[in-house]
Write a protein that holds these residues in place. Structure first.
Motif, PDB file in Angstrom:
ATOM      1  N   SER A 172     -10.354  28.598  55.969  1.00 46.32           N
ATOM      2  CA  SER A 172     -10.904  29.268  54.792  1.00 46.32           C
ATOM      3  C   SER A 172     -12.376  28.927  54.575  1.00 46.32           C
ATOM      4  N   ARG A 173     -12.952  28.140  55.480  1.00 44.75           N
ATOM      5  CA  ARG A 173     -14.375  27.839  55.408  1.00 44.75           C
ATOM      6  C   ARG A 173     -14.912  27.615  56.815  1.00 44.75           C
ATOM      7  N   ASN A 174     -16.219  27.463  56.927  1.00 41.28           N
ATOM      8  CA  ASN A 174     -16.895  27.250  58.197  1.00 41.28           C
ATOM      9  C   ASN A 174     -16.247  26.076  58.945  1.00 41.28           C
ATOM     10  N   ILE A 175     -15.752  26.344  60.148  1.00 42.24           N
ATOM     11  CA  ILE A 175     -15.018  25.290  60.853  1.00 42.24           C
ATOM     12  C   ILE A 175     -15.936  24.159  61.335  1.00 42.24           C
ATOM     13  N   LEU A 176     -17.229  24.381  61.383  1.00 42.47           N
ATOM     14  CA  LEU A 176     -18.143  23.300  61.771  1.00 42.47           C
ATOM     15  C   LEU A 176     -18.298  22.271  60.651  1.00 42.47           C
ATOM     16  N   TYR A 177     -17.718  22.552  59.494  1.00 41.28           N
ATOM     17  CA  TYR A 177     -17.635  21.573  58.417  1.00 41.28           C
ATOM     18  C   TYR A 177     -16.776  20.385  58.853  1.00 41.28           C
ATOM     19  N   PHE A 178     -15.844  20.635  59.762  1.00 36.41           N
ATOM     20  CA  PHE A 178     -14.912  19.603  60.195  1.00 36.41           C
ATOM     21  C   PHE A 178     -15.462  18.845  61.406  1.00 36.41           C
ATOM     22  N   ASN A 179     -15.205  17.557  61.454  1.00 32.66           N
ATOM     23  CA  ASN A 179     -15.613  16.754  62.608  1.00 32.66           C
ATOM     24  C   ASN A 179     -14.709  17.018  63.814  1.00 32.66           C
ATOM     25  N   LEU A 185      -5.690  26.336  56.115  1.00 35.50           N
ATOM     26  CA  LEU A 185      -5.561  26.679  57.529  1.00 35.50           C
ATOM     27  C   LEU A 185      -4.309  27.529  57.685  1.00 35.50           C
ATOM     28  N   VAL A 186      -4.436  28.650  58.368  1.00 31.97           N
ATOM     29  CA  VAL A 186      -3.308  29.561  58.545  1.00 31.97           C
ATOM     30  C   VAL A 186      -3.107  29.815  60.036  1.00 31.97           C
ATOM     31  N   GLU A 187      -1.933  29.388  60.535  1.00 38.49           N
ATOM     32  CA  GLU A 187      -1.618  29.587  61.947  1.00 38.49           C
ATOM     33  C   GLU A 187      -0.917  30.922  62.144  1.00 38.49           C
ATOM     34  N   SER A 188      -1.056  31.447  63.345  1.00 41.06           N
ATOM     35  CA  SER A 188      -0.321  32.642  63.742  1.00 41.06           C
ATOM     36  C   SER A 188      -0.199  32.639  65.259  1.00 41.06           C
ATOM     37  N   GLY A 189       0.679  33.506  65.765  1.00 40.42           N
ATOM     38  CA  GLY A 189       0.772  33.687  67.206  1.00 40.42           C
ATOM     39  C   GLY A 189       1.989  33.064  67.866  1.00 40.42           C
ATOM     40  N   GLY A 190       2.797  32.354  67.109  1.00 35.98           N
ATOM     41  CA  GLY A 190       3.995  31.775  67.696  1.00 35.98           C
ATOM     42  C   GLY A 190       5.024  32.847  68.005  1.00 35.98           C
ATOM     43  N   GLY A 191       6.093  32.424  68.680  1.00 38.06           N
ATOM     44  CA  GLY A 191       7.142  33.372  69.003  1.00 38.06           C
ATOM     45  C   GLY A 191       8.056  32.850  70.076  1.00 38.06           C
ATOM     46  N   LEU A 192       8.861  33.748  70.608  1.00 37.46           N
ATOM     47  CA  LEU A 192       9.813  33.436  71.672  1.00 37.46           C
ATOM     48  C   LEU A 192       9.278  33.988  72.989  1.00 37.46           C
ATOM     49  N   VAL A 193       9.261  33.140  74.008  1.00 34.94           N
ATOM     50  CA  VAL A 193       8.752  33.553  75.312  1.00 34.94           C
ATOM     51  C   VAL A 193       9.595  32.902  76.392  1.00 34.94           C
ATOM     52  N   GLN A 194       9.681  33.548  77.535  1.00 33.26           N
ATOM     53  CA  GLN A 194      10.417  32.964  78.658  1.00 33.26           C
ATOM     54  C   GLN A 194       9.561  31.921  79.357  1.00 33.26           C
ATOM     55  N   ALA A 195      10.224  31.001  80.014  1.00 35.76           N
ATOM     56  CA  ALA A 195       9.516  29.982  80.784  1.00 35.76           C
ATOM     57  C   ALA A 195       8.572  30.654  81.782  1.00 35.76           C
ATOM     58  N   GLY A 196       7.373  30.107  81.880  1.00 35.81           N
ATOM     59  CA  GLY A 196       6.353  30.687  82.736  1.00 35.81           C
ATOM     60  C   GLY A 196       5.440  31.662  82.026  1.00 35.81           C
ATOM     61  N   GLY A 197       5.814  32.028  80.816  1.00 40.98           N
ATOM     62  CA  GLY A 197       5.025  32.984  80.055  1.00 40.98           C
ATOM     63  C   GLY A 197       3.868  32.341  79.316  1.00 40.98           C
TER      64      GLY A 197
END
Length: 118
Positions: free
Chosen positions: A25-32, A4-16
């Protein structure tokens, strides 16, 4: 070995807003169930939101109405749309996926940092 690879984090101001992604790396419906957890310094890791293979969602009370969990099965990716961010949302966010049939599978991503400034 599922990854599993996360992305999209960062620094943002309150309210943002920020949108986190978790690519599997595989079909996510494999997971419950798949979910987003977060951990702030000195705090325990807590569940933020989860989504089952059937599409049922669950949210921590602290994020209800502000965060939305979703998935794109064609891209094997889960998302967390975070709106109206608050400084107390600052944490490392982790993607999690679990399968309960057969040998139990529990997989975590490496984490992505979200920092909300006041």
């Amino acid at each position: 070995q599922v990854q599993l690879v996360e992305s999209g984090g960062g620094l943002v101001q309150a309210g943002g807003s920020l949108r986190l992604s978790c690519a599997a790396s595989r079909n996510i419906l494999y997971f419950n169930v798949m979910g987003w957890y977060r951990q702030a310094p000195g705090q325990q890791r807590e569940l933020v939101a989860s989504i089952t293979d059937g599409g049922m969602t669950n949210y921590a009370d602290s994020v209800k109405g502000r965060f939305t969990i979703s998935r794109d099965t064609a891209k094997d990716t889960m998302y967390l749309q975070m709106n109206s961010l608050k400084p107390e949302d600052t944490a490392t966010y982790y993607c999690n996926a679990e399968r309960w049939q057969g040998p139990k599978v529990v997989t975590w991503g490496q984490g992505t940092q979200v920092t909300v400034s006041s």
